[in-house]
Motif scaffolding. Sequence first.
Motif, PDB file in Angstrom:
ATOM      1  N   ALA A 467      41.675  32.950  52.615  1.00 31.50           N
ATOM      2  CA  ALA A 467      42.797  32.291  53.350  1.00 31.50           C
ATOM      3  C   ALA A 467      44.325  32.683  52.825  1.00 31.50           C
ATOM      4  CB  ALA A 467      42.426  30.757  53.374  1.00 31.50           C
ATOM      5  N   PHE A 468      44.362  32.852  51.565  1.00 32.73           N
ATOM      6  CA  PHE A 468      45.628  33.061  50.719  1.00 32.73           C
ATOM      7  C   PHE A 468      45.907  34.423  50.610  1.00 32.73           C
ATOM      8  CE2 PHE A 468      44.365  28.638  49.461  1.00 32.73           C
ATOM      9  CZ  PHE A 468      45.104  27.788  50.584  1.00 32.73           C
ATOM     10  N   ARG A 469      44.764  35.206  50.007  1.00 37.70           N
ATOM     11  CA  ARG A 469      44.845  36.573  49.542  1.00 37.70           C
ATOM     12  C   ARG A 469      43.223  37.046  49.402  1.00 37.70           C
ATOM     13  NH1 ARG A 469      45.822  36.721  43.093  1.00 37.70           N
ATOM     14  NH2 ARG A 469      45.868  38.697  43.519  1.00 37.70           N
ATOM     15  N   PRO A 470      43.190  38.319  49.299  1.00 32.19           N
ATOM     16  CA  PRO A 470      41.917  38.761  49.374  1.00 32.19           C
ATOM     17  C   PRO A 470      41.135  38.286  48.145  1.00 32.19           C
ATOM     18  CG  PRO A 470      43.268  40.666  49.908  1.00 32.19           C
ATOM     19  CD  PRO A 470      44.256  39.375  49.553  1.00 32.19           C
ATOM     20  N   LEU A 471      39.885  37.925  48.317  1.00 27.16           N
ATOM     21  CA  LEU A 471      39.003  37.517  47.256  1.00 27.16           C
ATOM     22  C   LEU A 471      38.757  38.460  46.180  1.00 27.16           C
ATOM     23  CD1 LEU A 471      37.167  35.426  46.117  1.00 27.16           C
ATOM     24  CD2 LEU A 471      35.408  36.208  47.424  1.00 27.16           C
ATOM     25  N   SER A 472      38.633  39.817  46.418  1.00 26.95           N
ATOM     26  CA  SER A 472      38.398  40.898  45.437  1.00 26.95           C
ATOM     27  C   SER A 472      39.673  40.880  44.670  1.00 26.95           C
ATOM     28  CB  SER A 472      38.434  42.194  46.298  1.00 26.95           C
ATOM     29  OG  SER A 472      39.533  42.546  47.173  1.00 26.95           O
ATOM     30  N   ALA A 473      40.969  40.826  45.106  1.00 21.54           N
ATOM     31  CA  ALA A 473      42.134  40.913  44.286  1.00 21.54           C
ATOM     32  C   ALA A 473      42.153  39.686  43.288  1.00 21.54           C
ATOM     33  CB  ALA A 473      43.336  40.780  45.083  1.00 21.54           C
ATOM     34  N   ALA A 474      41.668  38.562  43.844  1.00 22.35           N
ATOM     35  CA  ALA A 474      41.529  37.160  43.012  1.00 22.35           C
ATOM     36  C   ALA A 474      40.588  37.486  41.815  1.00 22.35           C
ATOM     37  CB  ALA A 474      41.435  35.960  43.780  1.00 22.35           C
ATOM     38  N   LEU A 475      39.555  37.865  42.190  1.00 19.00           N
ATOM     39  CA  LEU A 475      38.433  38.214  41.112  1.00 19.00           C
ATOM     40  C   LEU A 475      38.829  39.233  40.090  1.00 19.00           C
ATOM     41  CD1 LEU A 475      35.133  38.044  43.416  1.00 19.00           C
ATOM     42  CD2 LEU A 475      35.810  36.406  41.730  1.00 19.00           C
ATOM     43  N   ALA A 476      39.482  40.160  40.688  1.00 18.21           N
ATOM     44  CA  ALA A 476      39.783  41.246  39.618  1.00 18.21           C
ATOM     45  C   ALA A 476      40.893  40.950  38.740  1.00 18.21           C
ATOM     46  CB  ALA A 476      40.572  42.550  40.562  1.00 18.21           C
ATOM     47  N   ASP A 477      41.847  39.787  39.259  1.00 14.70           N
ATOM     48  CA  ASP A 477      42.783  39.405  38.388  1.00 14.70           C
ATOM     49  C   ASP A 477      42.498  38.176  37.442  1.00 14.70           C
ATOM     50  OD1 ASP A 477      44.528  41.454  39.503  1.00 14.70           O
ATOM     51  OD2 ASP A 477      45.385  39.874  41.005  1.00 14.70           O
ATOM     52  N   ALA A 478      41.249  37.719  37.556  1.00 13.14           N
ATOM     53  CA  ALA A 478      40.721  36.610  37.084  1.00 13.14           C
ATOM     54  C   ALA A 478      40.671  36.892  35.449  1.00 13.14           C
ATOM     55  CB  ALA A 478      39.379  36.050  37.371  1.00 13.14           C
ATOM     56  N   PRO A 479      41.040  35.882  34.665  1.00 12.78           N
ATOM     57  CA  PRO A 479      40.625  35.951  33.194  1.00 12.78           C
ATOM     58  C   PRO A 479      39.499  36.378  32.705  1.00 12.78           C
ATOM     59  CG  PRO A 479      42.033  33.831  33.860  1.00 12.78           C
ATOM     60  CD  PRO A 479      41.381  34.207  35.169  1.00 12.78           C
ATOM     61  N   GLU A 480      39.695  36.962  31.666  1.00 12.98           N
ATOM     62  CA  GLU A 480      38.273  37.830  31.220  1.00 12.98           C
ATOM     63  C   GLU A 480      37.180  36.515  30.766  1.00 12.98           C
ATOM     64  OE1 GLU A 480      39.116  40.519  28.004  1.00 12.98           O
ATOM     65  OE2 GLU A 480      40.339  41.937  29.352  1.00 12.98           O
ATOM     66  N   ASP A 481      37.701  35.451  30.479  1.00 14.07           N
ATOM     67  CA  ASP A 481      36.779  34.556  29.936  1.00 14.07           C
ATOM     68  C   ASP A 481      36.377  33.960  31.356  1.00 14.07           C
ATOM     69  OD1 ASP A 481      39.173  33.435  30.483  1.00 14.07           O
ATOM     70  OD2 ASP A 481      39.112  32.115  28.673  1.00 14.07           O
ATOM     71  N   TRP A 482      36.639  33.969  32.301  1.00 11.30           N
ATOM     72  CA  TRP A 482      36.252  33.076  33.493  1.00 11.30           C
ATOM     73  C   TRP A 482      34.849  33.489  33.784  1.00 11.30           C
ATOM     74  CZ3 TRP A 482      34.633  34.643  38.222  1.00 11.30           C
ATOM     75  CH2 TRP A 482      34.327  33.544  39.279  1.00 11.30           C
ATOM     76  N   GLU A 483      34.160  32.558  33.990  1.00 18.23           N
ATOM     77  CA  GLU A 483      32.795  32.678  34.577  1.00 18.23           C
ATOM     78  C   GLU A 483      32.492  31.522  35.627  1.00 18.23           C
ATOM     79  OE1 GLU A 483      29.702  32.786  31.607  1.00 18.23           O
ATOM     80  OE2 GLU A 483      30.510  34.819  30.665  1.00 18.23           O
ATOM     81  N   PRO A 484      31.836  31.931  36.801  1.00 20.23           N
ATOM     82  CA  PRO A 484      31.589  30.709  37.533  1.00 20.23           C
ATOM     83  C   PRO A 484      30.462  29.613  36.940  1.00 20.23           C
ATOM     84  CG  PRO A 484      30.563  32.545  38.164  1.00 20.23           C
ATOM     85  CD  PRO A 484      31.196  33.158  37.126  1.00 20.23           C
ATOM     86  N   GLU A 485      30.344  28.721  37.508  1.00 24.74           N
ATOM     87  CA  GLU A 485      29.628  27.642  37.143  1.00 24.74           C
ATOM     88  C   GLU A 485      28.066  27.837  37.358  1.00 24.74           C
ATOM     89  OE1 GLU A 485      30.587  23.550  38.309  1.00 24.74           O
ATOM     90  OE2 GLU A 485      32.675  24.124  38.430  1.00 24.74           O
ATOM     91  N   PRO A 486      27.007  27.236  36.797  1.00 25.67           N
ATOM     92  CA  PRO A 486      25.877  27.581  37.174  1.00 25.67           C
ATOM     93  C   PRO A 486      25.259  27.423  38.327  1.00 25.67           C
ATOM     94  CG  PRO A 486      25.962  26.490  34.971  1.00 25.67           C
ATOM     95  CD  PRO A 486      27.120  26.354  35.640  1.00 25.67           C
ATOM     96  N   GLY A 487      25.758  26.243  39.000  1.00 22.78           N
ATOM     97  CA  GLY A 487      25.472  25.751  40.481  1.00 22.78           C
ATOM     98  C   GLY A 487      24.594  24.512  40.367  1.00 22.78           C
ATOM     99  N   VAL A 488      23.666  24.419  41.340  1.00 26.23           N
ATOM    100  CA  VAL A 488      22.947  23.125  41.769  1.00 26.23           C
ATOM    101  C   VAL A 488      21.952  23.182  40.629  1.00 26.23           C
ATOM    102  CG1 VAL A 488      21.284  22.280  43.603  1.00 26.23           C
ATOM    103  CG2 VAL A 488      23.330  23.909  44.106  1.00 26.23           C
TER     104      VAL A 488
END
Length: 780
Positions: A467-488
């Motif tokens: 909606a604001f920028r490509p998701l690929s660019a946001a993931l590529a720029d994410a901090p190295e220590d970022w990890e998604p939550e485990p989930g349900v």
Amino acid sequence: MPDCPPPDRTVRRRRRASVLGRALGLVACVALGFGPAILARPAAATSPAGPSSAEVRAAAEAPADEPAGGIPPGDEGSEAPADDGGAEPDDAALAESARQWYIDGYVERMGAAWSAGEVYADPQVASFWDERQQEITSRALEQVEPASTPVFIALIRDLPSRDRTGELDTGEADELIIEEILLADAEARGIGTALYVLWVPDSGVLTLRLSDGALSRSLTQVHARDLNTEVPGPAIHYAVRTGLDPSADAEPLDIEELTPTARDVRPEHAAADRVPMVPVFWTAVLIGVGGGLGVAYLVIIWMIRAGAEALGAVPFLRSTVGRGRAAAADSVVLLRDLNRMRDRAIGARMSLERREPLPGDLGAAVDRLPAPGDTTNPLVWTAWTVLDDEARGRSRERCFFLPQLEADERRSWDGFGGDVEVPVSAGIARQLAAGEDPDFLSATGLGQGRPYWRDADSPFALSGFGAFRPLSAALADAPEDWEPEPGVFDEPSAFDAALREADERDRARRRQNAGDRRATPASAPLRPWLPAWVHVTVLALIIPALVAGLGSLRESDRRESIVSVASPAHLPLVALGSEYDMARVDAVAAAVEEDGVYIDPTARIRYAPEDEERFAQLVGESEEPVAVVVTSIERTDEFRGEQTAFELALFDRIPQDTTLILVGDGFVRYERYDAISDFTSGEQELRERTDDLPPPRVVGEYLLALPRIEWYEGMDLESEARRLYEADAEDYEPGPFPGTPEYLDRVRTSVIVLGATVFVVLGIGGLVLGRTYISNQGRK
């Protein structure tokens, strides 16, 4: 089948005397008042006929500068003496003489053929009686033998529809003449019991039955629905079968039937049919039909799937999530929705792997996400499908609130402290318009926990899933220590176990509520609904096999229908070469050599023996060589050549300086070997003046006008015949005749190649189409 030998002139003279004697006796009876009783027998309609012998002699002695008919130069506009309008006895006698001459000729020729155990055929239709028609007819005759009723078969050119005056007979006069011929034959040969079967090209088949010397069934045209009368064999087969056995089934048998496909086949096209190794047009049509069926199948599947989603997913989103997001994590509906998102993510990851190496930020982005099977986070599953969209170049935006759905429009939203325009789905748009809080996706499910955009440092929130920028660019720029939550669930195995347990509880509840009747949960079709192999089998195997099989059967049936109406009689003349049947040419040449006149036996209904004698007299008095030939060469003639070839063959047997007056069906014309008549020198006026005259008078006028006709040098007949032959040869493709073993072999080969080509092309297309559809469904 008897040939047409030169007529015995002694017999002809004797027959003329006999007929003339009957005619003079008839005139005497009319003069004495006995005419009505004698003329009560069926006879052709009469009208004023040609001039008497005295009138012809007077016209022949007229000065040469007078036009035919006795009109002196300069008086062309004056009126000729008016007819008295009455039918003179001479005219009636001549019409009856012509009628009897016609009947006697047929009785003589038919009787000779039938006594010899042959089928009689007029020369004009003799080429229809080929081996295939003989074989079909022999089947019917074998079924009735050794029956006591003999069967006599004839192929005649046409019914005698016009008499000597040229008037059209009305009612059943033509059939009465044929009936009189057959009865005369039975009397002449002493036949007491018989079945007569006559085939006429334009009239079908007619039958007459005699039993113990009595007429048990008069001449009747045989009518049957779908009866094949294009060629003689099937119609004669039907007439023999039903004529000898009144209890026989009146429905035509397969061999007698004209199939619907054959009704659209012109006989001349059937005779020249050529079987290509691959019928390109029909193959293209079948491939198009198969492709259409495949697309239609996918549309129907899509509609069923969309209906299932409308009945399952939407009510769930509106009720379960909308009612305070109170659904538990083990809800079967919610778990199935989440599992569908995981399946799509797995398909998207496989698609991205096939595109490696990925360009730009896409390569780095996929490295930041765990595999779909290693997590239970719906945001990660959705991220995989969004990245696959980017790799494919899809421009369709995802809904900001529920990114697993595609956006339908953009709306303003004040969730960030100020109005911001975001893409939304149709359901979210309705919620915003109603002032409700929109549903959302989070790491723990649909409407559960904290909306994903509240985690400001997450690449999901920073991009808004595009909606604001490509998701690929946001993931590529994410901090190295970022990890998604485990989930349900903490472990994927726990998610699978919960899904199985929820399915079992749901099935048990439904069996209990429905009396052990199995029912599918409302949202169950949200998965692929049918296994992928089912779609591939339908598209790549069932539809191709169905189309190829039905198309091959239709092509085979079409070729069989062509065989059923094909006759050598309709072959292009170029296919026959120059091997002509010279029997009739020899007969005409002999008659021309004797007295300069030949009248075809099938045309005698329009000419009396007295007319032949008058023509011979005028020919003998002519100062230049001239001959009258009354015949018609048709494409189906046993001569097996066209009119020009017949004339050329005739000129080879008579002096080439002879002027022929050719008389055929609807035409009279002058013909010379190496000259063409000047139409403006008197022939035009002659045609106009004789347009309404009966045929005998027209021939007489042409004989009298011959000295005034001018000629100019033109293309000789041999050159004209060669030109016509070469013109036909340009469009003719040699090949086996329909019905022959060679033709049937080519049909079998063509049908096999057609079916195999269609099956292979549609099978490959079905595989591609099926995999594309399944892949697209997996990304939604």
